[in-house]
Design a protein around this motif. Structure first.
Motif, PDB file in Angstrom:
ATOM      1  N   ILE A 246      -1.477  51.985  -7.572  1.00  0.00           N
ATOM      2  CA  ILE A 246      -0.205  52.490  -7.076  1.00  0.00           C
ATOM      3  C   ILE A 246      -0.428  53.500  -5.951  1.00  0.00           C
ATOM      4  N   VAL A 304       4.411  61.728  -8.997  1.00  0.00           N
ATOM      5  CA  VAL A 304       5.281  60.648  -8.519  1.00  0.00           C
ATOM      6  C   VAL A 304       4.670  59.291  -8.857  1.00  0.00           C
ATOM      7  N   ALA A 307       4.688  58.724 -12.529  1.00  0.00           N
ATOM      8  CA  ALA A 307       6.025  58.357 -12.995  1.00  0.00           C
ATOM      9  C   ALA A 307       6.313  56.893 -12.682  1.00  0.00           C
ATOM     10  N   ALA A 308       5.858  56.440 -11.533  1.00  0.00           N
ATOM     11  CA  ALA A 308       6.076  55.034 -11.180  1.00  0.00           C
ATOM     12  C   ALA A 308       5.393  54.132 -12.190  1.00  0.00           C
ATOM     13  N   LEU A 309       4.165  54.477 -12.551  1.00  0.00           N
ATOM     14  CA  LEU A 309       3.450  53.669 -13.546  1.00  0.00           C
ATOM     15  C   LEU A 309       4.143  53.745 -14.902  1.00  0.00           C
ATOM     16  N   LEU A 342      11.360  62.870 -13.872  1.00  0.00           N
ATOM     17  CA  LEU A 342      11.333  61.594 -13.156  1.00  0.00           C
ATOM     18  C   LEU A 342      11.514  60.371 -14.047  1.00  0.00           C
TER      19      LEU A 342
ATOM     20  N   ILE B 246      11.744  50.706 -13.107  1.00  0.00           N
ATOM     21  CA  ILE B 246      11.283  51.516 -11.982  1.00  0.00           C
ATOM     22  C   ILE B 246      12.462  52.047 -11.163  1.00  0.00           C
ATOM     23  N   LEU B 249      13.475  55.808 -10.750  1.00  0.00           N
ATOM     24  CA  LEU B 249      12.804  56.759  -9.856  1.00  0.00           C
ATOM     25  C   LEU B 249      13.682  56.962  -8.620  1.00  0.00           C
ATOM     26  N   LYS B 250      13.884  58.262  -8.276  1.00  0.00           N
ATOM     27  CA  LYS B 250      14.790  58.526  -7.151  1.00  0.00           C
ATOM     28  C   LYS B 250      14.251  57.963  -5.847  1.00  0.00           C
ATOM     29  N   LEU B 311       2.085  46.885  -6.921  1.00  0.00           N
ATOM     30  CA  LEU B 311       0.852  47.669  -6.893  1.00  0.00           C
ATOM     31  C   LEU B 311       0.422  48.043  -8.307  1.00  0.00           C
ATOM     32  N   ALA B 312       1.385  48.316  -9.158  1.00  0.00           N
ATOM     33  CA  ALA B 312       1.033  48.700 -10.526  1.00  0.00           C
ATOM     34  C   ALA B 312       0.430  47.540 -11.291  1.00  0.00           C
TER      35      ALA B 312
END
Lengths: 404, 404
Positions: A246, A304, A307-309, A342, B246, B249-250, B311-312
């Motif tokens: 990521i 960040v 949090a995405a993961l 998040l 996902i 997420l902002k 990507l994750a």
DNA sequence: CGGACTTTGTAAACTCCATAGCAATATTGG
DNA sequence: CCAATATTGCTATGGAGTTTACAAAGTCCG
């Protein structure tokens, strides 16, 4: 679709399956009696007895004659899995060091060999150091390359199915290195090359702080930031081996995050670039304002991507590992706070307990997985011996797909 | 750790396993002869014969007497899996409609029932409509609730392990609804409630455009944006059932992305808010500048979150589905371009082929998974019958963990 | 139209595996 | 030294799959 590979189940196959069941039960630690195994596996005592004796004559188990144990009744013979029947090697080819672990089939580390490498050493120097470490590890433990059943090497950067780091490489001159081929000249057993973050994640679930979890996001935090994902108890590599990368997203500031620590105002000029982050962490721990701010900026940046993961996978646990995990006391709480902001559901956030050895340990685990995979496909009929590498290149995705 | 659940393998258990093997082979389509099955499964002909006859007497298979086929030798009897032995229901509880599918054990849809619902209908109105659709579906297909072996319902919003949408709900008044409990009053069979994106992903792998892939990111694109993840051929729910969210997420602009389409300059005031996006897509297809720009802005917004998922997970395929998939011709190319910029390795980007039925189809598949899971744990010894729901709530993660 | 050939269906003999139950054995505690 | 206890070893029993053999039911070809 056409040849839906289905296992025709013969009577002998049944015996094989039961033998494997006994071996599995036997490997979960202490020497067990026939009755214990029978109770554990659901098989009858005579069946277990025959199988256990077969395992002994086959070289897969040893008998432990009863010692002075203080129970009523005739003392029972105990059987032990012969972990010393084979050995595997896990090696971490890192930026600053090469660390090789040699372990038996139980995963008990028998020998350790370590060697520092300059961060700017070129590929051939690093490979020479790797050869050296492996040679030392073998000779000091009284083994030869033929005694080794599987070798796994961990490197930085995403590793594709053929074991190469084609997408991008972090180590100098590593783009063109075919590590699997290099190791093939020294070992005849299966060889696996894998990304360091993924291996460290594996280690953390095996022996580290995420032993209880099946869904794990592991962060390898150091001068480079990466992640390894374990979903439903199995390490996931992704279709091209690039799962967890990521950090490649620009909005995720993983690349630049460590710069906050290195560039912290007040870092003495005498401190080298590699130690600057450690200095900042220490200063923050001592109450230095600038250092604390730098750490907070660092955490904000890594949060960040984390949090995405987390949002993508909804894991049970996030493990903060890698070189910076020594300073987890400073990172964990602010990281939790950021994730709270998040994420929908905040997972457990824990510090790694394995530290710098995690990559090599994970490599060990992956090598053991490969051994297990062979065991369960080939069976126990043949006496224990180092397997020969198949012609087809090792499909890492298959190897990774073993639980534990 | 202590009770490493190991299957004690009895002789009768072996028969059971072989019976299941035959059933599996039988289900992969057309009626097969004993010799075909023997070749397919690796068992001997007599063994297959005995098992097949047992399946017929048990009610799991039927005999197809040889018709006039022009091959050399004695014409062979054929066996067919009795798909009509049981039925399952998959239902999509959507914002605008409720769609129920009733299928046999092969997944062949036997009956369809649909009903429109106002987007702002409250919870009890929606539940009444659901009851109505289910009742119609049953009566028109000549079935009763007792004939159904499993029911799966798809709803928007993340679904936790108990089948509730506690984190947040999109449908009006849905926070407090316990859909599983509601359905329990009407059916005695297992009931599963699952997120719509995840179900649509399942459908796309089952019968849609990702049949060949094991690692899939599915995008449900409409007025709300969501994702479903299939990793290594299995639908992944995450520890708390919130995998793929996902959009929370902002930095990922999934929430606001559709606004570009709705707020496109030039949308006639006569067009309602629900149809504005369709208007914009059509206008863009006709060459309208503003509309094309709006679509591009929309794609740019959804691309960031998609790139994060890619990507994750490093999937093989990204499937663009949901209501907007009708306009995939306008979205796919710019989406590919954006991903090229943002990702390390760009996966295949494909349009959904199932459209608006995908959620209900996926629900069907999940219900079938539940049936399969029971089959493989309980075995075939009992004659085919609708299972009764266990006391413990259905653990969705287990059900999801079935391939295909 | 009839015989050769091919494939299926079925029965018998054999092998292998696991279970159950009983006898023999070894150790502890009184 | 003896009784109690638990383990080990052994034999008979039954179930499941494979192999082998042969009859049955078609097609193909002269």
């Amino acid at each position: 679709m056409t040849d839906q590979v289905i296992a025709g189940t013969d009577l002998t196959r049944l015996r094989e399956l039961n033998s494997l069941t006994i071996v599995s039960a036997l490997r979960d630690q202490p020497p067990a009696t026939v009755t214990e195994l029978a109770k554990l596996t659901g098989l009858s005592r005579p069946a277990v007895d025959v199988i256990a004796q077969g395992l002994v004559t086959g070289g897969w188990a040893t008998v432990v004659e009863p010692d002075g144990s203080s129970v009523v009744g005739r003392p029972a013979r105990r059987y032990r899995f012969r972990a010393s029947a084979g050995h595997v090697i896990g090696v971490d080819v890192g930026a600053h060091k090469i660390l090789a672990l040699l372990a038996d089939l139980d995963g008990t580390v028998v020998h350790t060999a370590r060697r520092s490498v300059a961060a700017d050493a070129n590929a051939s120097e690093r490979l020479a150091a790797l050869d050296d470490v492996l040679a030392v590890c073998l000779s000091e433990s009284g083994k030869t390359a033929q005694d080794i059943w599987a070798v796994t090497a961990g490197v930085t950067g995403p590793v594709d199915a053929t074991g190469k780091t084609t997408l991008f490489a972090v180590l100098p001159g590593w783009q063109t290195v075919d590590l699997a081929a290099h190791l093939s000249n020294r070992f005849t057993c299966p060889i696996i090359v894998e990304n360091d973050c993924k291996l460290a994640a594996l280690a953390e679930r095996w022996q580290g702080s995420a032993r209880d979890a099946n869904d794990i996001v592991f962060l390898l935090a150091g001068m480079r930031m990466g992640a390894g994902l374990i979903i439903d108890g199995v390490l996931r590599r992704g279709f091209g081996g690039a799962a967890g990368e990521i950090g490649a997203l620009k909005a995720v500031r993983w690349l630049s995050a460590p710069a906050h620590l290195q560039g912290c105002p007040g870092v003495p000029t005498t401190v080298g670039p590699d130690d600057a982050a450690a200095w900042t962490f220490n200063a923050a721990r001592d109450g230095n304002r600038d250092a604390r701010a730098a750490v907070n900026r660092y955490v904000k940046d890594i949060a960040v991507g984390t949090a995405a993961l987390v949002l993508a996978l909804d894991p049970q646990v996030v493990v903060f590992g890698g070189g910076f995990s020594r300073s987890a006391d400073l990172v964990l709480d602010p990281l939790r706070r950021e994730l709270q902001k998040l994420c929908l559901r905040v997972p457990d956030v824990r510090a790694s307990t394995l530290g710098a050895d995690s990559v090599a340990l994970g490599a060990l685990r992956l090598a053991l997985n490969e051994v297990d995979r062979r065991l369960f496909t080939v069976g126990l009929s043949a006496p224990p011996a180092a397997p020969r590498r198949e012609e087809s290149p090792a499909q890492s995705n298959e190897v990774a797909g073993t639980k534990v």
